[in-house]
Design a protein around this motif. Structure first.
Motif, PDB file in Angstrom:
ATOM      1  N   LEU A  50       1.028  -1.102   0.155  1.00 22.13           N
ATOM      2  CA  LEU A  50       0.167   0.221   0.105  1.00 22.13           C
ATOM      3  C   LEU A  50       0.752   0.845  -0.076  1.00 22.13           C
ATOM      4  N   GLY A  51       2.099   1.343   0.285  1.00 20.93           N
ATOM      5  CA  GLY A  51       3.315   2.398   0.330  1.00 20.93           C
ATOM      6  C   GLY A  51       4.025   2.089   1.436  1.00 20.93           C
ATOM      7  N   VAL A  52       4.736   3.644   1.549  1.00 16.21           N
ATOM      8  CA  VAL A  52       5.585   3.991   2.522  1.00 16.21           C
ATOM      9  C   VAL A  52       4.902   4.326   3.437  1.00 16.21           C
ATOM     10  N   HIS A  53       4.914   3.693   4.703  1.00 16.79           N
ATOM     11  CA  HIS A  53       4.444   4.468   6.029  1.00 16.79           C
ATOM     12  C   HIS A  53       5.082   5.533   7.024  1.00 16.79           C
ATOM     13  N   ASP A  54       6.187   4.773   6.432  1.00 12.38           N
ATOM     14  CA  ASP A  54       6.717   5.743   7.673  1.00 12.38           C
ATOM     15  C   ASP A  54       8.762   5.027   8.014  1.00 12.38           C
ATOM     16  N   ARG A  55       9.817   5.575   8.072  1.00 16.59           N
ATOM     17  CA  ARG A  55      11.109   5.102   7.820  1.00 16.59           C
ATOM     18  C   ARG A  55      12.050   6.051   8.800  1.00 16.59           C
ATOM     19  N   THR A  56      12.792   5.656   9.331  1.00 21.36           N
ATOM     20  CA  THR A  56      13.999   5.835   9.819  1.00 21.36           C
ATOM     21  C   THR A  56      15.528   5.869   9.726  1.00 21.36           C
ATOM     22  N   ASP A  57      16.074   6.936   9.328  1.00 23.84           N
ATOM     23  CA  ASP A  57      17.352   7.219   8.624  1.00 23.84           C
ATOM     24  C   ASP A  57      18.361   6.957   9.712  1.00 23.84           C
ATOM     25  N   ILE A  58      19.107   6.079   8.828  1.00 17.03           N
ATOM     26  CA  ILE A  58      20.694   5.293  10.157  1.00 17.03           C
ATOM     27  C   ILE A  58      21.549   7.248   9.923  1.00 17.03           C
ATOM     28  N   PRO A  59      22.120   7.089  11.184  1.00 21.36           N
ATOM     29  CA  PRO A  59      23.112   7.952  10.703  1.00 21.36           C
ATOM     30  C   PRO A  59      24.153   7.568   9.856  1.00 21.36           C
ATOM     31  N   ALA A  60      25.072   8.687   9.596  1.00 19.75           N
ATOM     32  CA  ALA A  60      25.438   8.730   7.871  1.00 19.75           C
ATOM     33  C   ALA A  60      26.767   8.159   8.404  1.00 19.75           C
ATOM     34  N   ARG A  61      27.534   8.208   9.726  1.00 18.95           N
ATOM     35  CA  ARG A  61      28.759   7.606  10.863  1.00 18.95           C
ATOM     36  C   ARG A  61      28.914   6.359  10.607  1.00 18.95           C
ATOM     37  N   ILE A  62      27.713   5.533  10.709  1.00 21.24           N
ATOM     38  CA  ILE A  62      27.248   4.179  10.830  1.00 21.24           C
ATOM     39  C   ILE A  62      26.817   3.746   9.346  1.00 21.24           C
ATOM     40  N   VAL A  63      26.268   4.636   8.352  1.00 25.06           N
ATOM     41  CA  VAL A  63      26.346   3.736   7.098  1.00 25.06           C
ATOM     42  C   VAL A  63      27.905   3.818   6.551  1.00 25.06           C
ATOM     43  N   ALA A  64      28.610   4.843   6.346  1.00 27.27           N
ATOM     44  CA  ALA A  64      30.006   5.115   6.353  1.00 27.27           C
ATOM     45  C   ALA A  64      30.586   3.680   7.650  1.00 27.27           C
ATOM     46  N   ALA A  65      30.661   3.533   7.967  1.00 29.43           N
ATOM     47  CA  ALA A  65      31.356   2.589   9.093  1.00 29.43           C
ATOM     48  C   ALA A  65      30.882   1.506   9.431  1.00 29.43           C
ATOM     49  N   GLN A  66      30.006   0.960   8.149  1.00 30.66           N
ATOM     50  CA  GLN A  66      29.822  -0.282   7.741  1.00 30.66           C
ATOM     51  C   GLN A  66      30.197  -0.495   6.473  1.00 30.66           C
ATOM     52  N   ILE A  67      30.218   0.164   5.904  1.00 29.96           N
ATOM     53  CA  ILE A  67      31.513   0.120   4.736  1.00 29.96           C
ATOM     54  C   ILE A  67      32.617  -0.406   4.680  1.00 29.96           C
ATOM     55  N   GLU A  68      33.021   0.041   5.485  1.00 30.71           N
ATOM     56  CA  GLU A  68      34.726   0.451   5.804  1.00 30.71           C
ATOM     57  C   GLU A  68      35.149  -0.397   6.428  1.00 30.71           C
ATOM     58  N   ALA A  69      34.316  -1.098   7.393  1.00 26.81           N
ATOM     59  CA  ALA A  69      34.256  -2.451   8.572  1.00 26.81           C
ATOM     60  C   ALA A  69      33.821  -3.161   7.409  1.00 26.81           C
ATOM     61  N   VAL A  70      33.162  -4.032   5.993  1.00 23.88           N
ATOM     62  CA  VAL A  70      33.472  -5.257   5.363  1.00 23.88           C
ATOM     63  C   VAL A  70      34.406  -5.294   5.057  1.00 23.88           C
ATOM     64  N   ALA A  71      34.543  -4.089   4.201  1.00 23.88           N
ATOM     65  CA  ALA A  71      35.465  -4.073   2.972  1.00 23.88           C
ATOM     66  C   ALA A  71      37.466  -4.053   3.518  1.00 23.88           C
ATOM     67  N   ASP A  72      37.237  -3.499   4.339  1.00 22.36           N
ATOM     68  CA  ASP A  72      38.843  -3.994   5.504  1.00 22.36           C
ATOM     69  C   ASP A  72      38.281  -5.601   5.510  1.00 22.36           C
ATOM     70  N   ASP A  73      38.010  -5.815   6.227  1.00 20.01           N
ATOM     71  CA  ASP A  73      37.447  -7.306   6.674  1.00 20.01           C
ATOM     72  C   ASP A  73      37.459  -8.706   5.687  1.00 20.01           C
ATOM     73  N   MET A  74      36.256  -8.622   5.219  1.00 19.33           N
ATOM     74  CA  MET A  74      35.959  -9.775   4.344  1.00 19.33           C
ATOM     75  C   MET A  74      35.912  -9.346   2.532  1.00 19.33           C
ATOM     76  N   GLY A  75      36.429  -7.943   2.048  1.00 21.13           N
ATOM     77  CA  GLY A  75      37.007  -7.632   0.831  1.00 21.13           C
ATOM     78  C   GLY A  75      35.673  -8.050   0.040  1.00 21.13           C
ATOM     79  N   LEU A  76      35.169  -7.193  -0.947  1.00 21.65           N
ATOM     80  CA  LEU A  76      34.480  -7.281  -2.560  1.00 21.65           C
ATOM     81  C   LEU A  76      34.575  -7.199  -3.082  1.00 21.65           C
ATOM     82  N   GLN A  77      33.971  -7.597  -4.271  1.00 26.21           N
ATOM     83  CA  GLN A  77      34.838  -7.597  -5.775  1.00 26.21           C
ATOM     84  C   GLN A  77      33.545  -6.330  -6.438  1.00 26.21           C
ATOM     85  N   ALA A  78      32.756  -6.252  -6.120  1.00 27.93           N
ATOM     86  CA  ALA A  78      31.258  -5.065  -6.337  1.00 27.93           C
ATOM     87  C   ALA A  78      30.793  -4.565  -5.823  1.00 27.93           C
ATOM     88  N   ALA A  79      30.665  -3.441  -5.891  1.00 27.68           N
ATOM     89  CA  ALA A  79      29.256  -2.378  -4.929  1.00 27.68           C
ATOM     90  C   ALA A  79      28.338  -1.863  -5.845  1.00 27.68           C
TER      91      ALA A  79
END
Length: 277
Positions: A50-79
């Motif tokens: 029926l639609g998007v009723h509400d949302r909460t945005d994740i803090p920008a620093r947490i978004v960036a930290a997620q990217i850095e955490a998985v890239a540093d430890d696990m590595g990736l081939q595309a994003a």
């Protein structure tokens, strides 16, 4: 006995509580395309058919930290990106991707799916968010994959036919991505569903059937994430684009009803038959 490590791909996207789009669509597409999925969550939405009723945005620093955490430890081939929610998050994602070696001129290819409009064509960004998308992410993109509503928001071009799709691809390429893939799903007057890939010199058409189904929620996510999975598996861009088109065509063909309105495209068609019984 341990198995060989599969390729990995990262989705930087919002959560869809209905499971049809967003990071949920990306992760199941990655899985059924033979790629391990990594996640940086940008927002949590309250939504259903029926639609998007509400949302909460994740803090920008947490978004960036997620990217850095998985890239540093696990590595990736595309994003890839999905919904990025705000200009602040876009700026943080751009910095984190630079740090992690993700981008058009970096080792890890970067698919920018500019989720700037809802499935009904409504903008999801304010002017600052759209400006950040144009100025920060498109110049970093290996490929950008807009639908026609997003083309209009990013370029002002109203696409009504295939020739206008080519015009839009040229305009988008001028904003900095290495490749542009303009998706034609919303061009409902065309009996076929022909996407256009542009590299700055050559247009490549990606034809596919147009299925008579209303259930197309998550089709854009499936296309972009299958494209990303192809890149993670080592395909060249044009081959990965064809792989993405093949995947989403089958996903739309096998879509199913769920809820009161538009149901999701399917990844079930990629699963082996269940012979357990």
């Amino acid at each position: 006995m341990s198995q060989a490590r599969p390729p990995a791909a990262l989705t930087i996207a919002g959560s869809d509580s209905g499971g049809a789009a967003g990071l949920q669509a990306d992760l199941r597409t990655f899985l059924t395309c033979g790629v391990h999925g990594l996640v940086a969550v940008t927002a949590v939405t309250v939504q259903n058919t029926l639609g998007v009723h509400d949302r909460t945005d994740i803090p920008a620093r947490i978004v960036a930290a997620q990217i850095e955490a998985v890239a540093d430890d696990m590595g990736l081939q595309a994003a890839k990106t999905g919904m990025l929610a705000s200009a602040e998050i876009i700026h943080a994602v751009a910095r984190a991707c630079d740090k992690a070696g993700i981008g058009r001129d970096a080792e890890v290819p970067f698919v920018v799916d500019p989720v700037a409009a809802s499935m009904h064509g409504h903008p999801l960004f304010d002017d600052a968010g759209l400006a950040a998308l144009r100025e920060q992410l498109l110049p970093r993109a290996t490929v950008v994959t807009p639908n026609l509503d997003e083309v209009r928001l990013l370029t002002g071009i109203e696409v009504t036919d295939r020739e206008r799709m080519r015009e839009a691809a040229v305009a988008l390429h001028g904003l900095g991505p290495r490749y542009v893939l303009v998706k034609s799903g919303h061009l409902v007057e065309d009996p076929e569903c022909v996407d256009v890939l542009y590299d700055g010199e050559t247009f490549t058409e990606l034809p596919g059937p147009r299925f008579a189904t209303p259930h197309t929620h998550g089709a854009g996510d499936a296309m972009a994430s299958a494209f990303t999975a192809g890149l993670a598996r080592g395909m060249e861009v044009a081959e990965a684009a064809r792989f993405g088109k093949w995947f989403v065509s089958n996903a739309v063909e096998h879509s199913y009803p769920m809820g009161a309105k538009v149901g999701p495209v399917s990844a079930f068609w990629r699963l082996a038959p269940d012979r357990f019984a």
